[in-house]
Design an enzyme around this catalytic site. Sequence first.
Site, PDB file in Angstrom:
ATOM      1  N   ASP A  70      10.096 -26.377   1.247  1.00  0.00           N
ATOM      2  CA  ASP A  70      11.864 -26.398   1.544  1.00  0.00           C
ATOM      3  C   ASP A  70      12.600 -25.803   3.368  1.00  0.00           C
ATOM      4  O   ASP A  70      13.525 -26.109   3.308  1.00  0.00           O
ATOM      5  CB  ASP A  70      11.671 -24.120   1.076  1.00  0.00           C
ATOM      6  N   ASP A 125       8.353 -18.399  16.210  1.00  0.00           N
ATOM      7  CA  ASP A 125       8.932 -17.038  15.957  1.00  0.00           C
ATOM      8  C   ASP A 125      10.550 -17.551  15.719  1.00  0.00           C
ATOM      9  O   ASP A 125      10.990 -17.172  16.844  1.00  0.00           O
ATOM     10  CB  ASP A 125       8.580 -16.147  15.950  1.00  0.00           C
ATOM     11  N   HIS A 126      10.747 -17.741  14.866  1.00  0.00           N
ATOM     12  CA  HIS A 126      12.308 -17.838  14.695  1.00  0.00           C
ATOM     13  C   HIS A 126      13.329 -16.947  14.928  1.00  0.00           C
ATOM     14  O   HIS A 126      13.967 -17.439  16.050  1.00  0.00           O
ATOM     15  CB  HIS A 126      12.861 -18.738  12.910  1.00  0.00           C
ATOM     16  N   LYS A 184      16.581 -17.183  18.491  1.00  0.00           N
ATOM     17  CA  LYS A 184      18.383 -16.867  17.683  1.00  0.00           C
ATOM     18  C   LYS A 184      19.168 -16.074  19.077  1.00  0.00           C
ATOM     19  O   LYS A 184      18.826 -16.128  20.589  1.00  0.00           O
ATOM     20  CB  LYS A 184      18.164 -15.896  17.660  1.00  0.00           C
ATOM     21  N   GLU A 210      17.273  -5.687   6.322  1.00  0.00           N
ATOM     22  CA  GLU A 210      17.561  -6.462   4.570  1.00  0.00           C
ATOM     23  C   GLU A 210      18.151  -6.045   4.200  1.00  0.00           C
ATOM     24  O   GLU A 210      18.221  -4.936   3.028  1.00  0.00           O
ATOM     25  CB  GLU A 210      16.683  -7.528   4.408  1.00  0.00           C
ATOM     26  N   ASP A 220       4.557  -8.550   7.613  1.00  0.00           N
ATOM     27  CA  ASP A 220       5.135 -10.133   7.275  1.00  0.00           C
ATOM     28  C   ASP A 220       7.069  -9.546   8.587  1.00  0.00           C
ATOM     29  O   ASP A 220       7.135 -10.885   9.190  1.00  0.00           O
ATOM     30  CB  ASP A 220       6.527  -9.749   6.056  1.00  0.00           C
ATOM     31  N   HIS A 234       8.132 -10.394  14.620  1.00  0.00           N
ATOM     32  CA  HIS A 234       9.215  -9.862  15.019  1.00  0.00           C
ATOM     33  C   HIS A 234       9.728  -8.941  15.920  1.00  0.00           C
ATOM     34  O   HIS A 234       9.824  -9.168  16.614  1.00  0.00           O
ATOM     35  CB  HIS A 234      10.463  -9.561  13.967  1.00  0.00           C
ATOM     36  N   LYS A 243      13.360  -3.910   2.873  1.00  0.00           N
ATOM     37  CA  LYS A 243      14.406  -4.421   1.874  1.00  0.00           C
ATOM     38  C   LYS A 243      15.414  -3.669   0.962  1.00  0.00           C
ATOM     39  O   LYS A 243      14.175  -2.982   1.298  1.00  0.00           O
ATOM     40  CB  LYS A 243      13.186  -6.204   0.728  1.00  0.00           C
TER      41      LYS A 243
HETATM   42  P1  NAD Z   1       7.171 -24.888   0.686  1.00  0.00           P
HETATM   43  O1  NAD Z   1       6.229 -24.396  -0.778  1.00  0.00           O
HETATM   44  O2  NAD Z   1       8.500 -24.852  -0.207  1.00  0.00           O
HETATM   45  O3  NAD Z   1       6.641 -26.507   1.038  1.00  0.00           O
HETATM   46  C1  NAD Z   1       5.048 -26.782   0.722  1.00  0.00           C
HETATM   47  C2  NAD Z   1       4.526 -27.946   1.495  1.00  0.00           C
HETATM   48  O4  NAD Z   1       3.124 -29.080   2.176  1.00  0.00           O
HETATM   49  C3  NAD Z   1       5.617 -28.951   0.395  1.00  0.00           C
HETATM   50  O5  NAD Z   1       6.349 -30.606   1.106  1.00  0.00           O
HETATM   51  C4  NAD Z   1       4.190 -29.592  -0.304  1.00  0.00           C
HETATM   52  O6  NAD Z   1       4.128 -30.892  -0.954  1.00  0.00           O
HETATM   53  C5  NAD Z   1       3.474 -29.752   0.627  1.00  0.00           C
HETATM   54  N1  NAD Z   1       1.722 -29.368   0.528  1.00  0.00           N
HETATM   55  C6  NAD Z   1       0.951 -28.553  -0.472  1.00  0.00           C
HETATM   56  N2  NAD Z   1       0.035 -28.890  -0.564  1.00  0.00           N
HETATM   57  C7  NAD Z   1      -0.494 -29.723   0.428  1.00  0.00           C
HETATM   58  C8  NAD Z   1      -1.217 -30.240   0.078  1.00  0.00           C
HETATM   59  N3  NAD Z   1      -2.742 -30.650  -0.833  1.00  0.00           N
HETATM   60  N4  NAD Z   1      -1.505 -31.745   1.293  1.00  0.00           N
HETATM   61  C9  NAD Z   1      -0.470 -32.743   1.573  1.00  0.00           C
HETATM   62  N5  NAD Z   1       1.029 -31.748   1.545  1.00  0.00           N
HETATM   63  C10 NAD Z   1       0.988 -30.567   0.729  1.00  0.00           C
HETATM   64  O7  NAD Z   1       6.974 -24.332   1.805  1.00  0.00           O
HETATM   65  P2  NAD Z   1       7.819 -23.735   2.676  1.00  0.00           P
HETATM   66  O8  NAD Z   1       9.016 -22.803   2.160  1.00  0.00           O
HETATM   67  O9  NAD Z   1       8.660 -25.006   3.234  1.00  0.00           O
HETATM   68  O10 NAD Z   1       7.026 -23.542   3.986  1.00  0.00           O
HETATM   69  C11 NAD Z   1       6.471 -24.287   5.048  1.00  0.00           C
HETATM   70  C12 NAD Z   1       5.540 -23.045   6.016  1.00  0.00           C
HETATM   71  O11 NAD Z   1       6.491 -22.076   6.537  1.00  0.00           O
HETATM   72  C13 NAD Z   1       4.450 -21.352   5.423  1.00  0.00           C
HETATM   73  O12 NAD Z   1       3.480 -21.597   6.423  1.00  0.00           O
HETATM   74  C14 NAD Z   1       6.032 -20.773   5.230  1.00  0.00           C
HETATM   75  O13 NAD Z   1       5.248 -20.013   5.201  1.00  0.00           O
HETATM   76  C15 NAD Z   1       6.941 -20.974   6.224  1.00  0.00           C
HETATM   77  N6  NAD Z   1       8.122 -20.556   6.564  1.00  0.00           N
HETATM   78  C16 NAD Z   1       8.572 -21.075   5.731  1.00  0.00           C
HETATM   79  C17 NAD Z   1       9.892 -20.415   5.879  1.00  0.00           C
HETATM   80  C18 NAD Z   1      11.692 -20.850   4.845  1.00  0.00           C
HETATM   81  O14 NAD Z   1      12.738 -20.990   5.371  1.00  0.00           O
HETATM   82  N7  NAD Z   1      11.015 -22.166   4.103  1.00  0.00           N
HETATM   83  C19 NAD Z   1      10.476 -19.720   6.953  1.00  0.00           C
HETATM   84  C20 NAD Z   1       9.704 -19.183   8.209  1.00  0.00           C
HETATM   85  C21 NAD Z   1       7.641 -19.437   7.808  1.00  0.00           C
END
Ligand code: NAD
Length: 494
Positions: A14, A175-176, A180, A214, A233, A238, A338
């Site tokens: 994602d 830390d996004h 900002k 939020e 969280d 943040h 939240k």
């Molecule tokens: P997600 O679950 O959507 O994606 C995880 C990815 O890891 C996928 O591409 C999956 O295929 C891959 N993956 C999992 N196990 C694997 C393995 N053994 N080998 C290879 N690839 C593997 O997660 P996300 O939402 O994209 O989040 C990723 C990181 O970013 C996390 O640490 C999350 O806490 C952090 N994060 C995400 C967001 C966000 O907006 N989505 C915001 C802040 C922080």
Amino acid sequence: MSKVLITIFGATGDLAKRKLYPSLYRLYKSGVLEEDFAVIGTARRPWTKEMYEDVVHESISSLIENEEDAKTFASHFYYQAHDVNDSEHYETLRELSNELGEKYDTDHNKVFFLAMAPEFFGTIASHLKSEHITDGKGYERLIIEKPFGTSLATAEKLNDDLSKAFSEDQIYRIDHYLGKEMIQNIFAIRFTNFVFEKIWNRDFIDNIQITFAESIGVEDRGGYYDHSGALKDMVQNHILQVLSLLAMDKPKTYHSKDILAEKIKALQSIKIPTTEEVKEDFVRGQYVENDFNGQHFVSYRDESQVDPESTTETFASGAFFVNNGRFNDVPFFFRTGKRMTEKGTRINIIFKKEDSIFGPDQKLQQNVLTIYIQPTEGFSFLMNGKEVGKDFNIGEIKLDFRHDAAILGNSPEAYEKLIYDVLKGDGSNFTHWDELKASWTLIDKIVDVWSKNEVPLYDYKAGTMGPKASFDLLEKYDTEWNWTPDEWYKERNL
Ligand code: NAD
């Protein structure tokens, strides 16, 4: 600057789709990335290069002005199916890495973006070194996402794992919020305006209020959130990062080394509360069902993937004290939660009251500087002035500035700015290990007291600004939350 090979772990996830590809495309359109860059996307799924290009294209679709341009951009993306736990896969990755490095003439510069769950960080980092994907010939930088640990002990373990392969100045912990616009503007407000710079201290500032509200609930992240909660969280990262920018002393220069040194000092100066102080000065809450704005919201405990008896806090509030001389005894109040009334991140700097020569009938406002982080971005200053008329009456005047929506539309997204910083090698807007250590030490103390269940977990109705106890806390310090719903943008239909 653009010569670089970027490897993204978690390329099907994602974060990669929503943030990374659009940010890289904006960097490409603005000329930061030119023709001498390539991206390797890795994840478990068996995608082909064509499929990957399609996904990248799809994720940037709203930004495309020129189809040719977008296609050329996507052609720089290569996919490699990869299980991060399988050592052999790193050999394939090294070969692809070397091949693309030569093809795109990237001068051995490499950036690794770990867009995956933190449990994999140590494994990936150590393999990058042991399988010689890093070779020390160009710059090598590692970008990682939150959460960085769940306590001081787990953060230390993670850091030890990473530091076997990367040094502190090669690690960029995102830390996004630090990307900002208005968070970065805190430097400008504080250090370019003589009037504020001179009074940014305990002699003139009564208290500081940081609100990260939020309106959403836990959505589909209930499983993750129920093991985390508002304190870990939002506050550990943040809120404490923002607090450090507000509380720090003036850095010698606007360079990462000097900025980080002052931020670290500020975080290390936050008083670790005693058990009694945690009970007195920190409030936890959990939202319960309510009808609000014509909608029904369920209780946190009824959300999907949440334990029906969960004691995880969805709201946290409290008062920190920074014993750095500049701010001794000035409360830094924070609240975050939240399902609050509306989405809004803002900082209020409440200046001290002054004795008045105008008598008790004239109510004077305390001056308040408000920094609006989101959803609108700008600042306002609350002051007193004479009301129009033949009598002398004092009234409240608000100088109010918000960035133009059109300009903001073109402004870089947080991730774009942060990736740009990484390419420049500028660590100012990233979290240093010493900052993490200081913040986890504080948070661990609060978690420790809260986990013993000696303090109430207050209910608050969905759609409100948290439990009454959070308002009582400020009353105890002879002040109140300076929150008014943000009429400014509503009036303008923004
Ligand atoms: P997600 O679950 O959507 O994606 C995880 C990815 O890891 C996928 O591409 C999956 O295929 C891959 N993956 C999992 N196990 C694997 C393995 N053994 N080998 C290879 N690839 C593997 O997660 P996300 O939402 O994209 O989040 C990723 C990181 O970013 C996390 O640490 C999350 O806490 C952090 N994060 C995400 C967001 C966000 O907006 N989505 C915001 C802040 C922080």
